[in-house]
Design a protein around this motif. Structure first.
Motif, PDB file in Angstrom:
ATOM      1  N   ASN A   1     -19.012 -22.851 -20.172  1.00 38.69           N
ATOM      2  CA  ASN A   1     -19.393 -23.476 -18.915  1.00 38.69           C
ATOM      3  C   ASN A   1     -20.688 -24.266 -19.038  1.00 38.69           C
ATOM      4  OD1 ASN A   1     -17.153 -22.558 -17.453  1.00 38.69           O
ATOM      5  ND2 ASN A   1     -18.136 -20.584 -17.063  1.00 38.69           N
ATOM      6  N   ALA A   2     -20.817 -25.286 -18.208  1.00 36.34           N
ATOM      7  CA  ALA A   2     -21.910 -26.241 -18.339  1.00 36.34           C
ATOM      8  C   ALA A   2     -23.278 -25.615 -18.158  1.00 36.34           C
ATOM      9  CB  ALA A   2     -21.722 -27.382 -17.332  1.00 36.34           C
ATOM     10  N   VAL A   3     -23.444 -24.774 -17.143  1.00 37.28           N
ATOM     11  CA  VAL A   3     -24.792 -24.298 -16.820  1.00 37.28           C
ATOM     12  C   VAL A   3     -25.398 -23.462 -17.954  1.00 37.28           C
ATOM     13  CG1 VAL A   3     -26.221 -23.026 -15.185  1.00 37.28           C
ATOM     14  CG2 VAL A   3     -24.385 -24.493 -14.338  1.00 37.28           C
ATOM     15  N   PRO A   4     -24.715 -22.452 -18.496  1.00 37.53           N
ATOM     16  CA  PRO A   4     -25.313 -21.717 -19.614  1.00 37.53           C
ATOM     17  C   PRO A   4     -25.584 -22.603 -20.832  1.00 37.53           C
ATOM     18  CG  PRO A   4     -23.453 -20.511 -18.720  1.00 37.53           C
ATOM     19  CD  PRO A   4     -23.438 -21.853 -18.071  1.00 37.53           C
ATOM     20  N   ILE A   5     -24.648 -23.499 -21.131  1.00 34.64           N
ATOM     21  CA  ILE A   5     -24.837 -24.393 -22.276  1.00 34.64           C
ATOM     22  C   ILE A   5     -26.067 -25.264 -22.074  1.00 34.64           C
ATOM     23  CG2 ILE A   5     -23.877 -26.411 -23.475  1.00 34.64           C
ATOM     24  CD1 ILE A   5     -21.089 -25.170 -23.046  1.00 34.64           C
ATOM     25  N   GLU A   6     -26.206 -25.824 -20.888  1.00 29.13           N
ATOM     26  CA  GLU A   6     -27.321 -26.738 -20.639  1.00 29.13           C
ATOM     27  C   GLU A   6     -28.649 -26.006 -20.488  1.00 29.13           C
ATOM     28  OE1 GLU A   6     -26.202 -29.415 -17.491  1.00 29.13           O
ATOM     29  OE2 GLU A   6     -24.503 -30.193 -18.643  1.00 29.13           O
ATOM     30  N   MET A   7     -28.626 -24.740 -20.093  1.00 30.03           N
ATOM     31  CA  MET A   7     -29.851 -23.938 -20.123  1.00 30.03           C
ATOM     32  C   MET A   7     -30.340 -23.826 -21.566  1.00 30.03           C
ATOM     33  SD  MET A   7     -30.936 -22.858 -17.076  1.00 30.03           S
ATOM     34  CE  MET A   7     -31.847 -21.337 -17.330  1.00 30.03           C
ATOM     35  N   ALA A   8     -29.422 -23.574 -22.481  1.00 33.81           N
ATOM     36  CA  ALA A   8     -29.796 -23.458 -23.894  1.00 33.81           C
ATOM     37  C   ALA A   8     -30.261 -24.801 -24.443  1.00 33.81           C
ATOM     38  CB  ALA A   8     -28.604 -22.938 -24.705  1.00 33.81           C
ATOM     39  N   ILE A   9     -29.569 -25.863 -24.083  1.00 38.03           N
ATOM     40  CA  ILE A   9     -29.963 -27.199 -24.539  1.00 38.03           C
ATOM     41  C   ILE A   9     -31.369 -27.530 -24.045  1.00 38.03           C
ATOM     42  CG2 ILE A   9     -29.506 -29.671 -24.272  1.00 38.03           C
ATOM     43  CD1 ILE A   9     -26.504 -28.980 -24.260  1.00 38.03           C
ATOM     44  N   GLY A  10     -31.627 -27.262 -22.772  1.00 39.00           N
ATOM     45  CA  GLY A  10     -32.933 -27.561 -22.195  1.00 39.00           C
ATOM     46  C   GLY A  10     -34.048 -26.780 -22.861  1.00 39.00           C
ATOM     47  N   ALA A  11     -33.779 -25.512 -23.167  1.00 34.28           N
ATOM     48  CA  ALA A  11     -34.796 -24.682 -23.828  1.00 34.28           C
ATOM     49  C   ALA A  11     -35.106 -25.210 -25.220  1.00 34.28           C
ATOM     50  CB  ALA A  11     -34.318 -23.241 -23.896  1.00 34.28           C
TER      51      ALA A  11
END
Length: 268
Positions: free
Chosen positions: A123-133
């Motif tokens: 899912n987008a939100v967990p993936i993008e949390m990791a990308i942002g970090a």
């Protein structure tokens, strides 16, 4: 027919113990390093993957330094249907760009880290949390089911899964579809296991982090039951833990204008 969920779940836990030792120890090192440097280990999950986030702190036998992030819009399942229903929650966790809005509230510093939980890792939100970090330069611990994540097609426009963005990747070892037990007369399996294994992994990391911190005398106050230490000492530990958490949190928050919280601004 699988008669016992407990027996089946125990086998999954044994698989984690056998195969995830190195990754769990690496995660503990990352977490202990952040906490020792007066930073935080952010923890994030959507859906039922919020449960290990709630387990990490505040609980008896836990200590500050772990910083849970739980968005109610993606974790509140009691309504099921109607307002705040399950359909909305499942939709929201796939919305691209939402993670950036969540992370905009926090000042990600080099001595912080992020732990992201997602069984599917799609899912987008967990993936993008990791990308942002990772863009902010902080290490990411990804906790996911490798069997589940590779069983389905990639959904994110980047063509990646959560596991692709983890500096440390821990496998939940849950099977495709998560449920363990087959019951005669029922076509579908029953009894998910990923919450059980995620909570086990969280507590293993917590204990190992404490061991590493204790070697340098740096374990923060541990929330402890009054039945172990008495009412007065228990209250002292609770208050000390909350104050420690608040102090660390003050250095993580960004205001509407992007300013850093007071503690962070002092370069704590």
């Amino acid at each position: 027919m699988t008669l016992s969920w407990i027996s089946a779940a125990q086998k999954v836990l044994e698989e984690i113990h056998r195969t995830q030792e190195t990754a769990i120890e690496q995660a503990a090192v990352v977490a202990a390093r952040s906490i020792a440097r007066d930073g935080v280990v952010y923890a994030f999950g959507t859906g039922h993957s919020r449960m290990p986030v709630e387990e990490i702190f505040p609980r008896y036998g836990s200590f500050p330094g772990f910083h849970p992030i739980v968005e109610l819009s993606m974790t509140f399942h009691n309504q099921v249907v109607g307002a705040n229903g399950q359909r909305q929650a499942m939709f929201i966790e796939r919305v691209e760009g939402l993670a950036d809005q969540i992370l905009a509230n926090f000042q990600l510093r080099p001595h912080d880290s992020l732990m992201v939980f997602s069984v599917s890792g799609l899912n987008a939100v967990p993936i993008e949390m990791a990308i942002g970090a990772r863009k902010a330069g902080i290490p990411v611990i990804a906790v996911t089911s490798l069997a589940e994540t590779h069983a389905g097609p990639v959904r994110h426009p980047s063509g990646t899964r959560l596991a692709d963005h983890g500096d440390v990747v821990i496998d939940l070892c849950s099977p495709v579809g998560d449920a363990l037990c087959h019951v005669d007369g029922v076509a579908e399996p029953i009894g998910p296991v990923s919450t059980f294994t995620a909570v086990a992994i969280v507590n293993e990391i917590k204990v190992r982090s404490a061991r590493l911190l204790a070697a340098d005398g740096l374990v923060p106050p541990v929330i402890t039951s009054s039945r172990l230490v008495g009412d007065e000492r228990s209250s002292e530990l609770f208050e000390a833990a909350y104050l420690d958490f608040a102090r660390r949190a003050a250095g993580t928050l960004r205001g509407a204008g992007g300013e850093v919280g007071d503690a962070g601004a002092r370069g704590r």
